[in-house]
Design an enzyme around this catalytic site. Structure first.
Site, PDB file in Angstrom:
ATOM      1  N   LYS A  24      20.160  31.073   1.214  1.00  0.00           N
ATOM      2  CA  LYS A  24      20.162  31.867  -0.017  1.00  0.00           C
ATOM      3  C   LYS A  24      19.598  33.261   0.234  1.00  0.00           C
ATOM      4  O   LYS A  24      19.950  34.209  -0.469  1.00  0.00           O
ATOM      5  CB  LYS A  24      19.422  31.149  -1.148  1.00  0.00           C
ATOM      6  CG  LYS A  24      17.912  31.088  -1.075  1.00  0.00           C
ATOM      7  CD  LYS A  24      17.376  30.276  -2.261  1.00  0.00           C
ATOM      8  CE  LYS A  24      15.851  30.190  -2.247  1.00  0.00           C
ATOM      9  NZ  LYS A  24      15.203  31.429  -2.702  1.00  0.00           N
ATOM     10  N   ARG A 100       4.396  36.576 -12.362  1.00  0.00           N
ATOM     11  CA  ARG A 100       4.565  36.952 -10.952  1.00  0.00           C
ATOM     12  C   ARG A 100       4.640  38.475 -10.836  1.00  0.00           C
ATOM     13  O   ARG A 100       5.492  39.120 -11.453  1.00  0.00           O
ATOM     14  CB  ARG A 100       5.820  36.291 -10.371  1.00  0.00           C
ATOM     15  CG  ARG A 100       5.741  34.787 -10.393  1.00  0.00           C
ATOM     16  CD  ARG A 100       6.991  34.118  -9.849  1.00  0.00           C
ATOM     17  NE  ARG A 100       7.171  34.373  -8.415  1.00  0.00           N
ATOM     18  CZ  ARG A 100       8.172  33.874  -7.704  1.00  0.00           C
ATOM     19  NH1 ARG A 100       9.099  33.118  -8.285  1.00  0.00           N
ATOM     20  NH2 ARG A 100       8.272  34.136  -6.409  1.00  0.00           N
ATOM     21  N   SER A 146       4.605  41.327  -0.557  1.00  0.00           N
ATOM     22  CA  SER A 146       5.893  40.644  -0.497  1.00  0.00           C
ATOM     23  C   SER A 146       6.893  41.493   0.272  1.00  0.00           C
ATOM     24  O   SER A 146       7.078  42.676  -0.033  1.00  0.00           O
ATOM     25  CB  SER A 146       6.434  40.371  -1.906  1.00  0.00           C
ATOM     26  OG  SER A 146       7.759  39.884  -1.843  1.00  0.00           O
ATOM     27  N   SER A 147       7.568  40.883   1.226  1.00  0.00           N
ATOM     28  CA  SER A 147       8.612  41.593   1.975  1.00  0.00           C
ATOM     29  C   SER A 147       9.803  41.913   1.076  1.00  0.00           C
ATOM     30  O   SER A 147      10.600  42.799   1.381  1.00  0.00           O
ATOM     31  CB  SER A 147       9.078  40.754   3.160  1.00  0.00           C
ATOM     32  OG  SER A 147       9.726  39.576   2.727  1.00  0.00           O
ATOM     33  N   GLN A 148       9.935  41.203  -0.043  1.00  0.00           N
ATOM     34  CA  GLN A 148      11.065  41.437  -0.941  1.00  0.00           C
ATOM     35  C   GLN A 148      11.009  42.820  -1.574  1.00  0.00           C
ATOM     36  O   GLN A 148      12.045  43.392  -1.904  1.00  0.00           O
ATOM     37  CB  GLN A 148      11.119  40.349  -2.008  1.00  0.00           C
ATOM     38  CG  GLN A 148      11.505  38.990  -1.442  1.00  0.00           C
ATOM     39  CD  GLN A 148      11.448  37.886  -2.474  1.00  0.00           C
ATOM     40  OE1 GLN A 148      11.243  38.131  -3.661  1.00  0.00           O
ATOM     41  NE2 GLN A 148      11.609  36.656  -2.031  1.00  0.00           N
ATOM     42  N   SER A 174       6.062  38.252   6.227  1.00  0.00           N
ATOM     43  CA  SER A 174       7.471  37.855   6.246  1.00  0.00           C
ATOM     44  C   SER A 174       8.358  38.926   6.866  1.00  0.00           C
ATOM     45  O   SER A 174       9.468  39.188   6.394  1.00  0.00           O
ATOM     46  CB  SER A 174       7.953  37.525   4.823  1.00  0.00           C
ATOM     47  OG  SER A 174       7.232  36.454   4.272  1.00  0.00           O
ATOM     48  N   ASP A 291       7.359  30.106   4.048  1.00  0.00           N
ATOM     49  CA  ASP A 291       8.100  29.027   3.394  1.00  0.00           C
ATOM     50  C   ASP A 291       8.075  27.725   4.182  1.00  0.00           C
ATOM     51  O   ASP A 291       8.461  26.666   3.664  1.00  0.00           O
ATOM     52  CB  ASP A 291       9.554  29.445   3.153  1.00  0.00           C
ATOM     53  CG  ASP A 291       9.691  30.409   1.979  1.00  0.00           C
ATOM     54  OD1 ASP A 291       8.736  30.510   1.185  1.00  0.00           O
ATOM     55  OD2 ASP A 291      10.749  31.051   1.861  1.00  0.00           O
ATOM     56  N   LYS A 318       4.304  32.418  -5.758  1.00  0.00           N
ATOM     57  CA  LYS A 318       5.660  31.851  -5.731  1.00  0.00           C
ATOM     58  C   LYS A 318       5.941  31.127  -7.050  1.00  0.00           C
ATOM     59  O   LYS A 318       5.330  31.411  -8.073  1.00  0.00           O
ATOM     60  CB  LYS A 318       5.805  30.915  -4.531  1.00  0.00           C
ATOM     61  CG  LYS A 318       5.692  31.610  -3.181  1.00  0.00           C
ATOM     62  CD  LYS A 318       6.938  32.423  -2.868  1.00  0.00           C
ATOM     63  CE  LYS A 318       6.909  32.951  -1.446  1.00  0.00           C
ATOM     64  NZ  LYS A 318       8.159  33.654  -1.084  1.00  0.00           N
ATOM     65  N   LYS A 390      17.331  24.836  -6.947  1.00  0.00           N
ATOM     66  CA  LYS A 390      17.017  26.249  -6.722  1.00  0.00           C
ATOM     67  C   LYS A 390      17.447  26.712  -5.337  1.00  0.00           C
ATOM     68  O   LYS A 390      17.898  27.851  -5.160  1.00  0.00           O
ATOM     69  CB  LYS A 390      15.523  26.483  -6.920  1.00  0.00           C
ATOM     70  CG  LYS A 390      15.087  27.943  -6.753  1.00  0.00           C
ATOM     71  CD  LYS A 390      13.603  28.079  -7.009  1.00  0.00           C
ATOM     72  CE  LYS A 390      13.116  29.492  -6.724  1.00  0.00           C
ATOM     73  NZ  LYS A 390      13.637  30.493  -7.673  1.00  0.00           N
TER      74      LYS A 390
END
Length: 408
Positions: A24, A100, A146-148, A174, A291, A318, A390
């Site tokens: 994903k 979050r 967060s790497s996001q 990450s 993860d 998370k 998910k």
């Protein structure tokens, strides 16, 4: 909706050919890049994970309100995307999503001119975004959260008037996920230069390309766990290749410590259990692969191995506070733990309690990490099993195929 399931181990060797979902992480990045390109990216074998379906559907919607549900990646990626697309939109999510943080991402977007307001608690969704053309330039990003955030900024960078220079501040968590984003962007024609903690993306556009979505290494971790805690096992992970852009493939090295050996045959990864002395202790820094921590923690608990799993600060924000959730559920099983801001310590007590019901806290990885314990306990009860959709909708079917009986 099924409230709980019982998982019971049948007799015989654990043996199965397992169908893993597509990644994903790759799918979601491919969807964003495709949207920016105007639909010129051919995405092959996209994931059927709920997060990916949510993103795909939202990209097709007109709004003005976009609800991401529990999908944190979707929230972060769309916040950046919507900031450069003309129009006013509301970006919201579940009650947990509203807890979050996105403050750092919004700060960075605002620094290059994005018009974004917090509609509730400052620093958290929901967001009101007025999209417009942004000039870009140079930004600093706190890469310890967060790497996001980094990936979200990177993917929109070619569509900023002056491109973007990102300076990563602090220890990067990450990091392989940032490398994944860069790899996919380059595949689609982005011009990128990397030097130390600076990433420079030139202004331009994505060009037509094929993105083949790999099988998901994160999902593979629960099968490595099952083999590790089994007396005898052989699992074939169909289509899972060690030639990958996924950082979670490091689990192959991690699980060697627990007696799991793998070999790649005709594009599949075959796992076998080798007899070996049980470790007394295993310590690992999961900064690059948080993860995987839940599957490793439960494996250690099942085998009575002490150790500290560190570098997992991001697990606090998370789907649930995964560090706290892990500790609570392991304690139910008789396994003592100590927790800190970025670690959990397994104190080495082997699982010694049965007839336990595992809470999943709306977290897919909690459900999948604890399910293999039916191999050790004979039976285990998992609440809210539907959460696995998910990331891995077919997980329970695959577990049944591997020799487990699942009843309501």
């Amino acid at each position: 909706m099924i409230n709980a399931i019982y998982i019971k181990r049948k007799k015989g060797e654990v043996s199965s050919r397992v169908n893993l979902p597509g990644s994903k992480s790759i799918t979601n990045r491919a969807f964003i890049i495709n949207a920016l390109s105007g639909g010129r990216i051919n995405i092959i074998n996209p994931s059927d994970a709920e997060d990916s379906i949510v993103l795909k559907n939202l990209l097709d919607e007109q709004g003005p309100t976009f609800d991401v549900g529990h999908a944190g990646t979707v929230m972060r990626f769309l916040a950046a995307l919507f900031s450069i697309i003309q129009g006013e939109r509301i970006l919201t999510g579940s009650e947990r999503m509203k807890q979050r943080p996105v403050k750092e991402l919004i700060r960075v977007l605002s620094s290059i001119g994005a018009d974004i307001q917090f509609l509730g608690k400052k620093g958290f969704p929901p967001l009101k975004i007025k999209g417009k053309k942004l000039s870009g330039g140079k930004v600093d990003i706190n890469s310890t959260i967060s790497s996001q955030y980094v990936s979200a900024m990177l993917m929109i960078a070619p569509y900023l008037e002056n491109g973007l220079v990102i300076s990563l501040k602090g220890r990067v968590i990450s990091a392989p996920y940032i490398e994944m984003t860069l790899d996919l962007m380059k595949k689609c024609g982005a011009k990128i230069h990397e030097k130390d903690t600076l990433i420079t993306v030139a202004s331009g556009e994505y060009t037509p390309a094929d993105i083949i979505v790999e099988k998901d290494w994160s999902a593979a971790s629960y099968w490595y766990e099952l083999v590790a805690i089994s007396y005898e096992a052989e699992i074939t992970l169909s289509g899972l290749s060690k030639q990958t852009i996924q950082g979670d493939s490091v689990l192959d090295e991690i699980f060697k410590n627990f007696g799991v050996r793998s070999k790649e045959i005709a594009g599949n990864t075959v796992l076998i259990k080798l007899p070996q002395p049980i470790l007394n202790r295993f310590d690992y820094d999961f900064t690059n692969c948080p993860d995987l921590a839940q599957a490793v923690a439960v494996t250690m608990a099942a085998k009575g191995i002490k150790g500290i799993l560190s570098g997992i600060t991001s697990l606090r924000i998370k789907e649930t506070d995964r560090i706290s959730a892990l500790s609570t559920e392991l304690e139910k099983l008789g396994v003592a733990t100590l927790c800190g801001a970025d670690y959990i310590e397994i104190l080495g007590d082997k699982i010694n309690k049965q007839d336990v019901t595992i809470e999943t806290y709306q977290d897919h990885r909690m459900a999948m990490a604890f399910a293999p314990l039916a191999e050790v306990l004979g039976e285990i009860r998992i609440k809210n099993p539907g959460v696995v959709k998910k990331s891995y909708p077919g997980f329970w079917i695959e577990l049944e195929n591997a020799g487990f009986e699942i009843t309501v």
